[in-house]
Design a protein around this motif. Structure first.
Motif, PDB file in Angstrom:
ATOM      1  N   ASN A 302       0.835  -1.188   0.000  1.00 26.67           N
ATOM      2  CA  ASN A 302       0.000   0.000   0.000  1.00 26.67           C
ATOM      3  C   ASN A 302       0.877   1.247   0.000  1.00 26.67           C
ATOM      4  O   ASN A 302       1.413   1.657   1.029  1.00 26.67           O
ATOM      5  N   GLY A 428      -8.394  -0.215   0.666  1.00 25.41           N
ATOM      6  CA  GLY A 428      -7.056   0.195   1.068  1.00 25.41           C
ATOM      7  C   GLY A 428      -6.766   0.010   2.545  1.00 25.41           C
ATOM      8  O   GLY A 428      -5.948   0.739   3.130  1.00 25.41           O
ATOM      9  N   SER A 454      -3.877   5.336 -12.022  1.00 31.03           N
ATOM     10  CA  SER A 454      -4.353   6.127 -10.889  1.00 31.03           C
ATOM     11  C   SER A 454      -5.880   6.138 -10.822  1.00 31.03           C
ATOM     12  O   SER A 454      -6.461   6.193  -9.734  1.00 31.03           O
ATOM     13  N   ALA A 457      -7.328   3.530  -8.571  1.00 32.70           N
ATOM     14  CA  ALA A 457      -6.883   3.537  -7.177  1.00 32.70           C
ATOM     15  C   ALA A 457      -7.874   4.315  -6.309  1.00 32.70           C
ATOM     16  O   ALA A 457      -7.487   5.024  -5.382  1.00 32.70           O
ATOM     17  N   ALA A 462     -11.311   0.028  -5.914  1.00 31.07           N
ATOM     18  CA  ALA A 462      -9.953  -0.067  -6.467  1.00 31.07           C
ATOM     19  C   ALA A 462      -9.680  -1.435  -7.080  1.00 31.07           C
ATOM     20  O   ALA A 462     -10.149  -2.469  -6.601  1.00 31.07           O
ATOM     21  N   ASN A 464      -6.310  -1.217  -8.510  1.00 31.02           N
ATOM     22  CA  ASN A 464      -4.905  -0.894  -8.283  1.00 31.02           C
ATOM     23  C   ASN A 464      -4.688  -0.989  -6.771  1.00 31.02           C
ATOM     24  O   ASN A 464      -4.768  -0.005  -6.042  1.00 31.02           O
ATOM     25  N   TYR A 465      -4.453  -2.223  -6.299  1.00 27.66           N
ATOM     26  CA  TYR A 465      -4.429  -2.491  -4.857  1.00 27.66           C
ATOM     27  C   TYR A 465      -3.174  -1.968  -4.169  1.00 27.66           C
ATOM     28  O   TYR A 465      -3.081  -2.003  -2.942  1.00 27.66           O
ATOM     29  N   PHE A 467      -2.360   1.170  -4.724  1.00 32.49           N
ATOM     30  CA  PHE A 467      -2.674   2.599  -4.671  1.00 32.49           C
ATOM     31  C   PHE A 467      -1.477   3.420  -5.147  1.00 32.49           C
ATOM     32  O   PHE A 467      -1.120   4.439  -4.587  1.00 32.49           O
ATOM     33  N   TYR A 468      -0.911   2.911  -6.238  1.00 35.72           N
ATOM     34  CA  TYR A 468       0.249   3.518  -6.903  1.00 35.72           C
ATOM     35  C   TYR A 468      -0.249   4.579  -7.865  1.00 35.72           C
ATOM     36  O   TYR A 468      -1.123   4.323  -8.694  1.00 35.72           O
ATOM     37  N   LYS A 469       0.307   5.793  -7.758  1.00 30.11           N
ATOM     38  CA  LYS A 469      -0.115   6.889  -8.620  1.00 30.11           C
ATOM     39  C   LYS A 469       1.111   7.567  -9.222  1.00 30.11           C
ATOM     40  O   LYS A 469       1.943   8.110  -8.494  1.00 30.11           O
TER      41      LYS A 469
END
Length: 542
Positions: A302, A428, A454, A457, A462, A464-465, A467-469
């Protein structure tokens, strides 16, 4: 004597009538009111039983994200277009023809005529428009649920779909606000199956328990955490299924699925563990099928939580995991180490990426540079049930725990039921989590946009687990989506994967080869590359 004769005659008539009723081919209605044609209520009913680890979460395609739901609905519903078995070419489904404008913004689909939903209502252009409006319009009265896949793919509601209109009874026009190269591939996904508008209106928020499609099988019943029963649709437009019924039965442990397969109480055992695979291989009465590596299992970190918002910490963790040893111990070598987020067969796979080597010293050094010379404590969350990409999820978690202990990272493992697990990681709530993705089609966008954008996320929905931006990644994903030049797209994806490899938002661990076993009595079964099969061609010969 005459009295006895009359009694015997009456008994004979009653018995004959009873036998006739048992074998009479009549219209039988399901619990949802759908008609599934002639169905023999006798001991000769041919039921195909599929044993699997987990139950479906929903039978409403538009709100599905899990493969256990998709495997059922792929037999009830159909999409406008579909991939052939090997996943290389797109062929007609409920649409028989299509064309796209030169600017890539307008698509016109000619629909198949004479098709009926299981509730006997007509499939036509208006039913397609109804489904699209339900998916894309957040204010639509039937837009009940999260519609996660629509959000993943189209970037919101309505996203970049401008309009969907019926040009005639069997012609639909879809206009986009920007070009989208994987559009046709996207429409092959079972999530975009066409549901009966009348069923959606009738059942409202309960439609997930009353699926009505146009496919080879009709829904009959669902006993949660036990079984789902489908029956043959004898009014199917293409060809009648070989079996009368298909039962998807929940058997959590692979060993139990294998035992029942040997006893003959099930015919197909899905998603076997490496141990069970070795046992099945020695059994001369079983058939084994290996699916291609069409997935990725990874550890999400995360990026919005300390210390995983630090790239050095994430990279240090990657150095601490010996993937070759992990494959040997937790997968019995029925997998390949993953160095990035798409399988090697995909266009845009970056061969030049150097895999992160196993290096404890380097890991400790990076942790010191990041300000964690004494390490830290964290929690690794994991699903209780086996998945295609993690047939032994707890064993993978234990291996990672022991690996990180060597660099002074103390890991506490927490397990959750699959449904609860998905809710937690979508929100998240995790620090570290084992998760994966099985491809819906062979376009790289299906993996990379879903796992790294993004836009995907957003808390609660989500995919995109980690939570990468990263704005550069988002730009590359958008550029790749908007061009049909495959050479250019491949180069964009290779560049993207190089950046992601440096940022290390998550750790790709393995591409597995999921194992399916069947009895020798099963004929016509052939596993699809995506892991989702329509079973109308499968038969049981005894």
């Amino acid at each position: 004597m005459k009295k006895q004769y009359k009694i015997i005659t009456m008994l004979f008539i009653v018995i004959c009538s009873f036998i006739t009723v048992l074998n009479y081919s009549s219209k039988i209605k399901t619990k949802n009111g759908s008609v599934f044609g002639s169905f023999h209520r006798s001991d000769t009913v041919k039921r195909l039983v599929v044993g699997r680890s987990s139950d479906a979460i929903t039978l409403d395609p538009s709100n599905m994200t899990d493969i256990d739901s998709i495997k059922v609905t792929a037999n009830i519903f159909e999409t406008l277009v579909k991939y052939e078995r090997e996943g290389k070419e797109i062929k007609p489904g409920l649409a028989v023809d299509w064309k796209c404008s030169e600017d890539g913004l307008t698509w016109v689909f000619k629909l198949r005529q004479g098709v009926k939903f299981h509730d006997e209502t007509d499939f036509n252009a208006q039913s397609v428009v109804f489904n699209f409006q339900r998916w894309m319009d957040i204010n639509n009265p039937y837009h009940k649920g999260q519609f996660s896949y629509w959000n993943y793919v189209f970037g919101g509601f309505p996203g970049f779909v401008k309009s969907v209109v019926a040009l005639s009874d069997y012609t639909v026009e879809i206009k986009l606000s920007k070009p989208y190269a994987p559009f046709l591939s996207t429409l092959t996904m079972p999530i975009f199956s066409i549901e009966s508008p009348e069923a959606i209106k009738k059942y409202g928020t309960e439609v997930y328990k009353h699926p009505v499609g146009t496919g080879p099988f009709c829904f009959k019943s669902w006993n949660p955490n036990d079984n789902i029963l489908l029956v043959r649709n004898n009014g199917y437009w293409y060809t009648n299924a070989k079996v009368d019924e298909v039962e998807f039965k929940v058997i959590p442990l692979g060993k139990d699925r294998l035992d029942q397969l040997k006893k003959g109480t099930i015919h197909i055992a899905d998603n076997l563990s490496p141990d069970d695979t070795l046992t099945a291989e020695r059994d001369g009465k079983l058939q084994l099928f290996l699916r291609p590596c069409f997935n990725v299992g990874y550890m999400a970190m995360n990026n919005e939580k300390t210390p995983f918002n630090n790239r050095q910490v994430r990279t240090a963790i990657s150095y601490a995991i010996n993937k070759d040893e992990l494959i040997k111990e937790a997968f019995d070598n029925i997998a390949k180490p993953a160095k990035t987020f798409i399988p090697p067969m995909f266009p845009g796979y970056n061969e030049s990426i150097e895999p992160i080597e196993y290096n404890i010293e380097k890991s400790i050094e990076l942790l010191k540079e990041a300000g964690y010379p004494q390490g830290f404590k964290t929690t690794l969350e994991v699903m209780e049930c086996s998945r295609n990409y993690f047939p032994r999820p707890l064993q993978v978690a234990q291996y990672i725990k022991e690996s990180l202990k060597k660099v002074n990272i103390e890991v506490n493992i927490k397990t959750y039921s699959w449904d609860e697990y998905l809710k937690r990681i979508r929100n998240g709530e995790h620090e570290l989590a084992l998760i994966g993705w099985t491809g819906d089609n062979i376009d790289p966008d299906n993996f990379l946009n879903t796992l790294l954008s993004s836009d995907n996320a957003k808390l609660g929905i989500a995919s995109n687990y980690s939570f990468y931006k990263n704005k550069e990644i988002d730009t590359l994903l958008t550029q790749a989506r908007e061009t049909n030049d495959m050479v250019f797209r491949k180069n964009l994806y290779k560049k993207l994967l190089g950046i992601v490899n440096y940022d290390m938002p998550a750790i790709p661990l393995a591409h597995t080869m999921p194992v399916v076993a069947t009895s020798l009595y099963v004929e016509g079964y052939s596993p699809y590359i995506t892991g989702v099969e329509s079973l109308e061609s499968v038969d049981i010969k005894q």
